[in-house]
Design a protein around this motif. Sequence first.
Motif, short mmCIF file in Angstrom:
data_model
loop_
_atom_site.label_atom_id
_atom_site.label_comp_id
_atom_site.label_asym_id
_atom_site.label_seq_id
_atom_site.Cartn_x
_atom_site.Cartn_y
_atom_site.Cartn_z
N ARG A 1 0.80 -1.24 0.00
CA ARG A 1 0.00 0.00 0.00
C ARG A 1 0.83 1.29 0.00
NH1 ARG A 1 -4.59 -2.11 -1.78
NH2 ARG A 1 -5.54 -3.52 -0.30
N ILE A 2 2.08 1.21 -0.42
CA ILE A 2 2.88 2.42 -0.60
C ILE A 2 2.34 3.16 -1.81
CG2 ILE A 2 5.14 3.19 -1.43
CD1 ILE A 2 6.44 1.38 0.53
N LYS A 3 2.31 4.50 -1.75
CA LYS A 3 1.79 5.30 -2.86
C LYS A 3 2.63 5.10 -4.10
CE LYS A 3 -0.47 9.06 -0.47
NZ LYS A 3 -0.56 10.50 -0.30
N VAL A 4 1.93 4.88 -5.22
CA VAL A 4 2.57 4.68 -6.52
C VAL A 4 2.36 5.92 -7.38
CG1 VAL A 4 2.55 3.25 -8.60
CG2 VAL A 4 2.24 2.19 -6.37
N LEU A 5 1.22 6.56 -7.24
CA LEU A 5 0.88 7.76 -8.02
C LEU A 5 0.47 8.87 -7.06
CD1 LEU A 5 -1.37 6.11 -10.75
CD2 LEU A 5 0.96 6.93 -11.04
N PRO A 6 0.69 10.12 -7.45
CA PRO A 6 0.27 11.24 -6.61
C PRO A 6 -1.26 11.27 -6.47
CG PRO A 6 1.78 11.99 -8.33
CD PRO A 6 1.44 10.56 -8.63
N VAL B 1 -3.32 13.26 -9.12
CA VAL B 1 -3.47 12.62 -10.44
C VAL B 1 -4.63 11.63 -10.40
CG1 VAL B 1 -2.35 11.06 -12.08
CG2 VAL B 1 -1.05 12.94 -11.07
N VAL B 2 -4.68 10.82 -9.35
CA VAL B 2 -5.75 9.84 -9.22
C VAL B 2 -7.10 10.53 -9.06
CG1 VAL B 2 -6.62 7.91 -7.84
CG2 VAL B 2 -4.17 8.15 -8.24
N PHE B 3 -7.13 11.59 -8.26
CA PHE B 3 -8.38 12.32 -8.04
C PHE B 3 -8.90 12.93 -9.34
CE2 PHE B 3 -10.63 16.30 -7.18
CZ PHE B 3 -11.69 15.81 -6.44
N ASN B 4 -8.00 13.59 -10.10
CA ASN B 4 -8.42 14.24 -11.34
C ASN B 4 -8.87 13.22 -12.38
OD1 ASN B 4 -7.98 16.74 -10.25
ND2 ASN B 4 -5.96 16.97 -11.14
N HIS B 5 -8.26 12.05 -12.40
CA HIS B 5 -8.72 10.99 -13.31
C HIS B 5 -10.10 10.51 -12.86
CE1 HIS B 5 -8.71 7.68 -16.08
NE2 HIS B 5 -8.83 6.82 -15.10
N GLY B 6 -10.31 10.40 -11.55
CA GLY B 6 -11.61 10.01 -11.02
C GLY B 6 -12.69 11.01 -11.35
N VAL B 7 -12.35 12.31 -11.38
CA VAL B 7 -13.31 13.35 -11.75
C VAL B 7 -13.80 13.11 -13.16
CG1 VAL B 7 -13.52 15.82 -12.30
CG2 VAL B 7 -12.46 15.12 -10.15
N LEU B 8 -12.88 12.81 -14.07
CA LEU B 8 -13.26 12.56 -15.45
C LEU B 8 -14.16 11.33 -15.55
CD1 LEU B 8 -12.96 13.27 -18.46
CD2 LEU B 8 -11.06 11.66 -18.51
#
Length: 152
Positions: A112-117, A120-127
């Motif tokens: 569970r170490i972060k791989v992506l900021p 970036v994940v949030f903005n992709h989720g918005v789309l």
Amino acid sequence: MTNLSKLFNHLCGRIIILLAYLLLELIILIKKLESSCTAPIAKIKYLRTIEGKNPTIPYTKGMKARHVQCTVCLSEFNEGEKVRSLKCQHVFHRDCLDTWLKGYRATCPLCRIKVLPDDVVFNHGVLRNQQGSHVNGGERLPFFLSALHVGN
């Protein structure tokens, strides 16, 4: 005196309804402003970000000493397969890890170490949410209000 009390109760009820309506309108306005402030990230750009942060490499026999199988699909690695080695030293099939990361998970499936900021994940989720929410003409309403909304 009772007529005055009835009038006061009726007036208080109307004021409460009006305030609740104004609060809901404020919530809807804030949600619209939030969604307009974030720049959605398209799927292709998201995949490029994954590739940039964790490049694909071919699996070699030298890696076999530490990594025998992909812990996502539980299949053994074969010579030359495309894999991703994360900073935490865990190795996965490229497609297995990409599928994991596309599901809003920005972490290694094992530790569970972060791989992506996060942004970036949030903005992709918005789309993804914008593409999937064309209900009510694209207007977002709270769940309990969407049942009351009459389509035009």
